[in-house]
Design a protein around this motif. Structure first.
Motif, PDB file in Angstrom:
ATOM      1  N   LEU A 124      -6.626  10.432  -2.602  1.00 11.61           N
ATOM      2  CA  LEU A 124      -5.421   9.600  -2.741  1.00 11.61           C
ATOM      3  C   LEU A 124      -5.353   8.545  -1.645  1.00 11.61           C
ATOM      4  CD1 LEU A 124      -2.759  12.243  -3.809  1.00 11.61           C
ATOM      5  CD2 LEU A 124      -3.631  10.338  -5.188  1.00 11.61           C
ATOM      6  N   ARG A 125      -5.747   8.920  -0.432  1.00 14.18           N
ATOM      7  CA  ARG A 125      -5.771   7.937   0.659  1.00 14.18           C
ATOM      8  C   ARG A 125      -6.782   6.838   0.368  1.00 14.18           C
ATOM      9  NH1 ARG A 125      -6.596  11.326   5.922  1.00 14.18           N
ATOM     10  NH2 ARG A 125      -6.555   9.284   6.905  1.00 14.18           N
ATOM     11  N   ASP A 126      -7.952   7.227  -0.111  1.00 11.35           N
ATOM     12  CA  ASP A 126      -8.971   6.239  -0.469  1.00 11.35           C
ATOM     13  C   ASP A 126      -8.458   5.308  -1.570  1.00 11.35           C
ATOM     14  OD1 ASP A 126     -10.711   7.371   1.381  1.00 11.35           O
ATOM     15  OD2 ASP A 126     -11.874   8.471  -0.134  1.00 11.35           O
ATOM     16  N   LEU A 127      -7.802   5.890  -2.566  1.00 12.15           N
ATOM     17  CA  LEU A 127      -7.242   5.093  -3.654  1.00 12.15           C
ATOM     18  C   LEU A 127      -6.187   4.127  -3.125  1.00 12.15           C
ATOM     19  CD1 LEU A 127      -6.890   4.388  -6.644  1.00 12.15           C
ATOM     20  CD2 LEU A 127      -5.326   6.354  -6.820  1.00 12.15           C
ATOM     21  N   ARG A 128      -5.328   4.606  -2.221  1.00  7.33           N
ATOM     22  CA  ARG A 128      -4.294   3.749  -1.656  1.00  7.33           C
ATOM     23  C   ARG A 128      -4.912   2.538  -0.968  1.00  7.33           C
ATOM     24  NH1 ARG A 128      -2.404   1.514   2.331  1.00  7.33           N
ATOM     25  NH2 ARG A 128      -3.850   2.479   3.757  1.00  7.33           N
ATOM     26  N   VAL A 129      -5.956   2.776  -0.185  1.00 10.03           N
ATOM     27  CA  VAL A 129      -6.616   1.676   0.522  1.00 10.03           C
ATOM     28  C   VAL A 129      -7.233   0.694  -0.478  1.00 10.03           C
ATOM     29  CG1 VAL A 129      -8.553   1.093   2.039  1.00 10.03           C
ATOM     30  CG2 VAL A 129      -7.012   2.964   2.649  1.00 10.03           C
ATOM     31  N   GLN A 130      -7.924   1.217  -1.477  1.00  8.37           N
ATOM     32  CA  GLN A 130      -8.571   0.333  -2.447  1.00  8.37           C
ATOM     33  C   GLN A 130      -7.560  -0.476  -3.246  1.00  8.37           C
ATOM     34  OE1 GLN A 130     -11.785  -0.474  -2.507  1.00  8.37           O
ATOM     35  NE2 GLN A 130     -11.812   0.845  -0.705  1.00  8.37           N
ATOM     36  N   LEU A 131      -6.442   0.151  -3.610  1.00  4.60           N
ATOM     37  CA  LEU A 131      -5.408  -0.587  -4.338  1.00  4.60           C
ATOM     38  C   LEU A 131      -4.758  -1.642  -3.448  1.00  4.60           C
ATOM     39  CD1 LEU A 131      -3.747   2.231  -6.466  1.00  4.60           C
ATOM     40  CD2 LEU A 131      -5.308   0.423  -7.241  1.00  4.60           C
ATOM     41  N   ALA A 132      -4.568  -1.326  -2.176  1.00  2.57           N
ATOM     42  CA  ALA A 132      -4.018  -2.315  -1.247  1.00  2.57           C
ATOM     43  C   ALA A 132      -4.967  -3.504  -1.120  1.00  2.57           C
ATOM     44  CB  ALA A 132      -3.754  -1.680   0.122  1.00  2.57           C
TER      45      ALA A 132
END
Length: 152
Positions: A15-23
Motif C-alpha cells: 500500500l505504501r508503494d502504491l501510494r508513492v506511485q499514485l502520487a
C-alpha cells in the motif's frame, strides 16, 4: 535465519508503494495539465461527487477553506470549473467541473486505467469484490486516522 515479514506487513508495504506511485502519477498528470496537486484533487472530488459548495469541497478534499478560494480562482481562470450562484440566495455558490475540460484529465490517466483494467481481468468477480472491499476499508481507515490527527 531472519523471520519473513508477516502478510500484514507485506500488504502495508504494498500500500505504501502504491501510494508513492499514485502520487508520482498524479504529479506527472498535474504537470502535463498545469495543475497543482490540490487542484487535481479538487477536480477529482467534483467529478466524483458533482457540484459542491466551496466549503463542502474544502472538507472533502482536505483543504483549508481559506486556501480553497485561491484554488478555485486558478481553476476557474483555467476553465476547469464554474462557480454557479443560487438564483434565490446569491450568496450561495456551488462549484462544478466543466465537463469538456475533464476529457483532458481522463486522457492523462488513460494508461493507468488501461493497466488496471488488464490487471482486473485476471480476477474473478468474487475476488474483485474482495479487493474492492479491502481497498474501501483501507480508505475509510485512512479517513478516520486523518480526522483523529486533525482533531489533535
Amino acid at each position: 535465519m531472519p523471520k519473513p515479514p508477516s502478510r500484514t506487513a507485506v500488504v502495508r508495504t504494498a500500500l505504501r508503494d502504491l501510494r508513492v506511485q499514485l502520487a508520482l502519477l498524479n504529479h506527472q498528470v498535474g504537470s502535463q495539465l498545469s495543475l497543482k496537486d490540490a487542484e487535481l484533487d479538487c477536480l477529482d472530488v467534483l467529478a466524483r461527487d458533482g457540484a459542491l459548495t466551496p466549503s463542502a469541497l474544502a472538507r472533502r478534499a482536505g483543504i483549508h477553506p481559506a486556501t480553497m478560494t485561491g484554488i478555485l480562482d486558478r481553476l476557474e481562470r483555467g476553465g476547469w470549473v464554474v462557480r454557479d450562484r443560487d438564483q434565490t440566495d446569491r450568496r450561495r455558490v456551488t462549484v462544478r467541473v466543466v465537463k469538456e475540460r475533464t476529457a483532458a484529465v481522463y486522457q492523462a490517466y488513460r494508461g493507468m486505467n488501461g493497466a488496471i483494467d488488464k490487471i482486473c481481468a485476471g480476477y474473478s468477480e468474487d475476488e474483485l469484490d474482495l479487493i474492492a472491499g479491502f481497498l474501501n476499508r483501507c480508505a475509510e481507515a485512512g479517513h478516520t486516522s486523518t480526522e483523529k490527527l486533525a482533531a489533535n
